[in-house]
Design an enzyme around this catalytic site. Structure first.
Site, mmCIF file in Angstrom:
data_model
loop_
_atom_site.group_PDB
_atom_site.id
_atom_site.type_symbol
_atom_site.label_atom_id
_atom_site.label_comp_id
_atom_site.label_asym_id
_atom_site.label_seq_id
_atom_site.Cartn_x
_atom_site.Cartn_y
_atom_site.Cartn_z
ATOM 1 N N THR A 107 -34.496 -36.350 8.331
ATOM 2 C CA THR A 107 -35.063 -35.024 8.494
ATOM 3 C C THR A 107 -36.570 -35.019 8.336
ATOM 4 O O THR A 107 -37.250 -34.109 8.799
ATOM 5 C CB THR A 107 -34.478 -34.111 7.408
ATOM 6 O OG1 THR A 107 -34.582 -34.807 6.161
ATOM 7 C CG2 THR A 107 -33.021 -33.816 7.686
ATOM 8 N N LEU A 123 -44.169 -27.508 8.200
ATOM 9 C CA LEU A 123 -44.775 -28.463 7.271
ATOM 10 C C LEU A 123 -45.311 -29.694 7.983
ATOM 11 O O LEU A 123 -46.204 -30.370 7.477
ATOM 12 C CB LEU A 123 -43.738 -28.865 6.212
ATOM 13 C CG LEU A 123 -43.232 -27.677 5.377
ATOM 14 C CD1 LEU A 123 -42.044 -28.078 4.525
ATOM 15 C CD2 LEU A 123 -44.361 -27.121 4.511
ATOM 16 N N GLU A 129 -30.786 -26.974 10.909
ATOM 17 C CA GLU A 129 -29.554 -26.513 11.541
ATOM 18 C C GLU A 129 -29.735 -25.469 12.633
ATOM 19 O O GLU A 129 -28.909 -25.350 13.534
ATOM 20 C CB GLU A 129 -28.601 -26.000 10.440
ATOM 21 C CG GLU A 129 -28.087 -27.186 9.649
ATOM 22 C CD GLU A 129 -27.491 -26.842 8.306
ATOM 23 O OE1 GLU A 129 -26.282 -26.694 8.239
ATOM 24 O OE2 GLU A 129 -28.250 -26.767 7.322
#
Lengths: 691, 198
Positions: free
Chosen positions: A463, A580, A655
């Site tokens: 991730t 981010l 998701e």
């Protein structure tokens, strides 16, 4: 450099060199290999197990079966861990599904373990399997989804509102059993050092795994260490603790040797979770302006005989659009399969599919542009809770996505657009996923050479956790990100939450942010070079309803003679709070979109209705998207920090990318062909005879 | 070295009974092999040239090249994703060509041909340009399929420069990336394809 900078993935260099070590890459001194013996019936009982032919092979160390499996702790009070299958492996002789672990061979070599596993003789008393929902009368209505969301809800008077609606429709939509199939099959390497257990596990939760093992082996948590620096994909299937992890530890204890148990791809299909099948009935009522008057969403899904997990398809229905009368219900049938579990966007992936297909059908019935229909039902505050949204830029997603895609050029009539002999279809749908934040801790230390190290017992599933946590710390410390590194994936580090529910950025990220700020203050005051912080949802988060939103636009091409469906391009506009790292963020959304393509057009686990056995237990029979299946995916990130969700304002994004996408493809297939397919996956046979 | 004296019949027997099939279909458990079980051939000597280094070791004839690399030589950069030749995670180069290491035996006619794995790809300066391109284009997430993707891409580029992105996609169709990093993979290969690769 600042937060959001698209710096390259921190773990990239190790991974491209083949030097990132996964659970099955471990080679402790004296290693032995385990191979499972899997049930070959889907229901019944083990009458006898003859392990002698296997034990006679030189080099076979032991065969664990229900006859000799050491007793483990009780199944209750797991102290902060969760079992994927709420049942202990080899604890009884019942067979509740095909491929259940009924034995485990441990041998000196991998090939010997596999050969010996085939020599174990089992006599069964077969029962009556029922792998299909339709054949199971053992049903119940679940109250909630892990205490997070109610599964039977009602507001207003839906019956009354539906009968008063100028436009109303009711359709059933079906999704198939799906398997996560991370490229790394589930694996564990376990070893004991006296009364200390060390486990290299492929897991989305080193703390949860540690707690479960400590409980079952009767150890203090400090005596168990779970190590997982890299995970070869999880997508939910490595979130809870599955039988192999417990068995590997038991086998290591029984043999006094380190034991590696790497499941075969086939074995991963039976007892590492899946998304349950759903049959959903959606009723919509609307006025002449397209405003929703009523929504009813009923889901029939499945769980295993012992299972608790259910696919909560209606979970977003009451929140996504403004509507006064909404009823959501779920019913679950017990079937003889392994236990289902969370799979990328559990609930939203299947449920937003059904709702957003129904919305498309409503748009057609009213004669309204599907995008305009969504705009007219935009919810300014959460219609379910009445709370304001923490931040919501869904209208911006619609606008920017539509513009990038060229949506205004869409001819609304089905079969109206063609290119090079292909039928072209354009579809769109909304996407949504909640923002989750759970208690987590992290530590930031200053090293003598001026560098910093961030530590937390979280894990990077691919991730980007290694990357974004370093960026968060660097921004809070006010130092270049090159000076910060992360050490993750070890239960000996400060406790952090499971990597699930797109929660890492908000949970662990917030703890890292606060620890880094604390350290910065300490250092400027000449204090200690180490700071730790614990973060959990507070008063701020309680006042708001926090969800991410997005819009997908897809073009498909359908061959009018062969009925082959190809996705030609995708535009996904996403509002997930602060970004981010723009590089890893784009990849997260693309990954979700690729999953949506798979769910829409390929993925389906089949069971033989006569025997209840799995018939798609490999990657040739269970299809997932490969390189030529995936077109250019344009990702638009709104990048508006959420002012009411955590100190960073990032809501997580692992998701949301899959949500809505299967509906977009179904809607685009209708637009291309005029055929409404209400069952996933949409394959050639779904449309061939109607073209 | 002398090729092992292994008959075709032995090979068929061995591969059918476990080695190549991994667990076999969980259902084929058993079919009563207990008598034959005692009569398996012993380990044999095998010599492989892996990443330019000659390695000689004892191995059961049923061991795949993949398991030999991972479990016997401890070269775990090559990954096992399916053990059935369906996912591409174990792609290595044998004699310069792309091969699925799970589909051939370590003791096979390929012996003597040079084997290249991900561990041998880096040049003296520490990284092969394609490895750097994978990082630059974010052509990976979890990283598990990545060694196979890179070795497959090296093989693809050696087969001739792909005409366009679609040719890259087709040429890489045998390598599944469940994280869905396909666009990055295509971009990384495209960036190297232009300059050619050794």
């Amino acid at each position: 450099m600042s937060l959001g900078d698209p710096i390259p993935r921190r773990d990239g260099p190790l991974k491209v060199a083949g030097r990132a070590t996964y659970a099955a890459d471990q080679h402790p001194q004296g290693i032995a290999y385990a191979a499972p013996v899997l049930s070959t019936i889907a229901s019944g009982e083990v009458l006898s197990i003859d392990t002698r032919p296997a034990m006679q092979r030189a080099g076979v160390l032991t065969v664990l079966t229900p006859d000799n499996m050491p007793a483990l702790g009780q199944l209750t009070d797991l102290k902060g861990g969760t079992l994927g299958e709420p049942r202990l492996p080899l604890s009884d002789r019942l067979v509740e599904y095909d491929g259940q672990l009924v034995g485990l061979v441990v041998a000196e070599s991998l090939e010997l373990a596999n050969e010996a596993a085939a020599l174990v003789q089992i006599v069964y008393a077969p029962g009556t399997p029922r792998s299909e929902i339709e054949r199971s009368s053992d049903r119940f209505r679940p109250k909630d989804f892990y205490g997070i969301a109610e599964l039977q809800t009602q507001r207003g008077d839906v019956d009354e509102a539906l009968s008063a609606s100028p436009f109303r429709l009711q359709h059933s939509y079906e999704t198939s059993v799906e398997h996560h199939n991370p490229m790394e099959p589930h694996a564990t390497t376990a070893l004991w050092e006296g009364d200390r257990l060390i486990v290299y596990d492929s897991t989305q939760g080193v703390i949860s795994t540690r707690n479960v093992l400590a409980h079952f082996f009767g150890l203090p948590a400090g005596n168990v260490r779970v190590i997982c620096p890299y995970v070869g994909g999880g997508f939910g299937s490595k979130g809870y603790v599955w039988p192999r992890t417990i068995l590997a530890a038991a086998a290591a204890k029984a043999t006094g040797r380190p034991v590696k148990l790497a499941l075969s791809r086939q074995a991963t299909f039976s007892n590492n979770g899946h998304r349950g099948r759903t049959i959903q009935t959606v009723s919509l009522g609307a006025d002449q302006l397209g405003r929703l008057i009523a929504i009813r969403h009923h889901t029939l899904t499945q769980t295993s005989l012992a299972g608790v997990h259910v696919e909560p398809s209606g979970i977003a229905t009451g929140m996504l659009y403004a509507c006064d009368n909404v009823a959501v219900s779920h019913e679950v049938a017990r079937v003889t399969t392994g236990s289902p579990t969370a799979m990328r966007a559990p609930g939203e992936a299947s449920g937003v599919y059904a709702l957003e297909c129904a919305m498309d059908e409503l748009a057609e019935a009213i004669g309204m542009d599907p995008l305009e229909l969504r705009r007219r039902n935009h919810a300014v505050s959460d219609p379910e809770t009445g709370k304001p949204f923490s931040s919501k830029h869904l209208l911006a997603c619609y606008e920017r996505g539509a513009q990038a895609f060229g949506w205004s050029r869409r001819d609304p009539r089905p079969r109206s657009m063609t290119a090079n002999g292909m039928l072209i279809g354009w579809g769109m749908a909304s996407a949504t996923y909640p923002a989750n934040m759970r208690p987590s801790s992290a530590r930031v230390e200053a090293e003598p050479d001026g560098r910093f190290v961030v530590t937390a017992a979280t894990q990077d599933l691919g991730t980007g956790a290694y990357t974004i946590l370093a960026q968060i710390a660097a921004a809070a410390l006010g130092v270049p990100v090159e000076k910060v590194r992360c050490e993750l994936g070890d239960s000996a580090l400060p406790e952090a939450t499971l990597s699930g529910g797109s929660s890492t950025s908000a949970s662990v990220g917030s703890a890292v942010h606060e620890a880094a700020l604390k350290l910065r203050t300490q250092l400027s005051a000449g204090g200690a070079p180490m700071a730790e912080a614990h973060h959990e949802p507070g008063e701020l988060e309680k006042q708001y309803s926090a969800h991410s939103f997005g819009a997908h636009f897809v073009e498909v091409a359908v061959d009018p003679e062969l009925a082959v469906i190809r996705v030609r391009r995708v535009v996904s506009a996403m509002d997930v709070g602060r970004i981010l790292n723009h590089r890893t963020a784009q990849s997260q959304i693309r990954g979700g979109v690729v999953w949506g393509i798979g769910m829409a057009l390929m993925e389906r686990t089949g069971f033989d209705p006569a025997t209840g056995r799995l018939v798609t237990r490999n990657l040739a029979d269970y299809l997932v998207p490969v390189n030529p299946d995936v077109p250019e995916i344009q990702v638009i990130l709104i990048d508006e920090p959420d002012p009411h969700f955590g100190p960073i304002g990032a809501r997580g994004m692992g998701e949301i990318g899959i949500t809505g996408l299967p509906a977009v493809i179904a809607n685009a297939v209708w637009h291309a062909t005029g055929v409404r397919v209400r069952r996933l996956p949409i394959v050639i046979e779904s449309i061939l005879h109607q073209l | 070295m002398t090729p092992p004296d292994l008959s075709r019949r032995d090979l068929i027997y061995l591969t059918a009974s476990g080695g190549l099939l991994g667990l076999g279909a969980p259902g084929s458990n058993a079919e009563a092999e207990s008598q034959q079980a005692q009569a398996r051939p012993e380990k044999r000597s095998v010599e492989l040239t892996v990443n330019g280094e000659r390695r000689e070791f004892q191995i059961a004839p049923s061991v795949t090249l993949l398991d030999a690399l991972r479990e016997h030589l401890e070269l775990t950069g090559t990954k096992k994703g399916c053990d059935h030749g369906q996912c591409g995670s174990c792609t290595v180069l044998v004699g310069g060509r792309r091969v699925l290491a799970c589909l051939i035996l370590a003791i096979s006619e390929h012996q003597g041909e040079p084997i290249e794995t991900i561990e041998g790809l880096a040049r003296d300066d520490g990284v092969h340009p394609l490895q750097a391109a994978f990082v630059a284009h974010d052509a990976l997430q979890c990283g598990y399929c990545t060694p196979g993707q890179i070795m497959s891409a090296i093989g693809l580029l050696r087969e001739g420069r792909p005409a366009d992105d679609d040719a890259i996609r087709e040429g890489m169709a045998g390598n599944i990336c469940r994280c869905g990093a396909y666009e990055g993979i295509v971009a990384a290969i495209r960036s190297i394809s232009a300059g050619g690769v050794e």
